[in-house]
Design a protein around this motif. Sequence first.
Motif, PDB file in Angstrom:
ATOM      1  N   ARG A  54       2.659  -6.085   1.729  1.00  0.00           N
ATOM      2  CA  ARG A  54       1.519  -5.958   1.813  1.00  0.00           C
ATOM      3  C   ARG A  54       1.466  -4.559   2.842  1.00  0.00           C
ATOM      4  N   SER A  56      -0.841  -1.209   4.947  1.00  0.00           N
ATOM      5  CA  SER A  56      -2.256  -0.687   4.404  1.00  0.00           C
ATOM      6  C   SER A  56      -1.994   0.732   5.637  1.00  0.00           C
ATOM      7  N   VAL A  83      -3.667   5.317  -4.257  1.00  0.00           N
ATOM      8  CA  VAL A  83      -4.418   4.621  -5.246  1.00  0.00           C
ATOM      9  C   VAL A  83      -5.334   5.371  -5.513  1.00  0.00           C
ATOM     10  N   VAL A  88      -3.002   1.751  -8.817  1.00  0.00           N
ATOM     11  CA  VAL A  88      -1.931   2.411  -7.953  1.00  0.00           C
ATOM     12  C   VAL A  88      -0.484   2.782  -8.598  1.00  0.00           C
ATOM     13  N   VAL A 115       3.635  -3.782  -8.981  1.00  0.00           N
ATOM     14  CA  VAL A 115       2.328  -3.123  -7.746  1.00  0.00           C
ATOM     15  C   VAL A 115       1.359  -4.676  -8.558  1.00  0.00           C
ATOM     16  N   GLY A 118      -4.031  -3.242  -5.112  1.00  0.00           N
ATOM     17  CA  GLY A 118      -4.510  -1.750  -4.207  1.00  0.00           C
ATOM     18  C   GLY A 118      -5.612  -1.590  -4.107  1.00  0.00           C
ATOM     19  N   GLU A 120      -8.992   1.756  -2.138  1.00  0.00           N
ATOM     20  CA  GLU A 120      -8.900   2.705  -1.034  1.00  0.00           C
ATOM     21  C   GLU A 120      -9.951   2.020  -0.617  1.00  0.00           C
ATOM     22  N   THR A 125      -5.973   2.569   2.733  1.00  0.00           N
ATOM     23  CA  THR A 125      -5.483   2.213   1.579  1.00  0.00           C
ATOM     24  C   THR A 125      -4.761   1.156   1.787  1.00  0.00           C
ATOM     25  N   SER A 126      -4.691   0.214   0.583  1.00  0.00           N
ATOM     26  CA  SER A 126      -4.301  -1.199   1.170  1.00  0.00           C
ATOM     27  C   SER A 126      -3.453  -1.388  -0.255  1.00  0.00           C
ATOM     28  N   VAL A 127      -2.002  -1.973  -0.546  1.00  0.00           N
ATOM     29  CA  VAL A 127      -1.881  -1.530  -1.638  1.00  0.00           C
ATOM     30  C   VAL A 127      -0.795  -3.049  -1.828  1.00  0.00           C
TER      31      VAL A 127
END
Length: 175
Positions: A54, A56, A83, A88, A115, A118, A120, A125-127
Amino acid sequence: MVKKIYLIAISMMVLIQSVFSAEEGSLLSDGFKEIIDKEISFQWKVEGEDLLIRLSAPTEGWVAVGFNPSRVMKDADYKLAYVKDGEVVMEDHFGTSLFGHKEDTTLDGSNDFEVTEGKEEGGITSVIFSIPLNSGDENDTILAEGDEVKVLLAFGTRDNLSQKHKERTSVVITL
Ligand code: HEM
């Protein structure tokens, strides 16, 4: 004079603490370990044959992680993402020079990641994604639980994976 020495001592303590906190991974309640440096959060957990990640950062542009460079950015195994419209976009790259990277697919390699999701939100932004510990692609690093790994973290301001970072850092973690 005494005040100056005091200030220097405090600065040294803050510096030493930040160096150590950047090398430790705190354990989260769901078993992920986390390291935060320069406002970039990298969380990881080994699960079976995969490394769950994870990542971000405070950006509406791209975020990236790179594993095990030989020098600066060279020879690292990168996963970059952004994103856009809730989707993503991720690419697998290899560090072809001290300051550059190319997509694995242009180097006889493949995209080796999956993936999960994800987002925003609020300028962050987090994936969430996973990579195989050993993908078999020679553009990817081979990882194993317990390994000490050098991890590069960076983010840019645009949805453009060729843009240089706004911020970057490197940390050492134990998988
Ligand atoms: C087009 C893309 C990129 C360019 C042109 C670029 C360029 C550079 C340059 C010139 C440096 C030297 C120091 C500085 O100017 O900051 C550097 C260092 C660094 N880059 Fe990149 N970079 C790119 C992408 C990335 C990506 C995707 C990552 C992913 C994590 C990354 C991570 C780092 C790190 C951690 C350092 C410091 C390494 C060290 O000092 O050991 N870079 N980069």
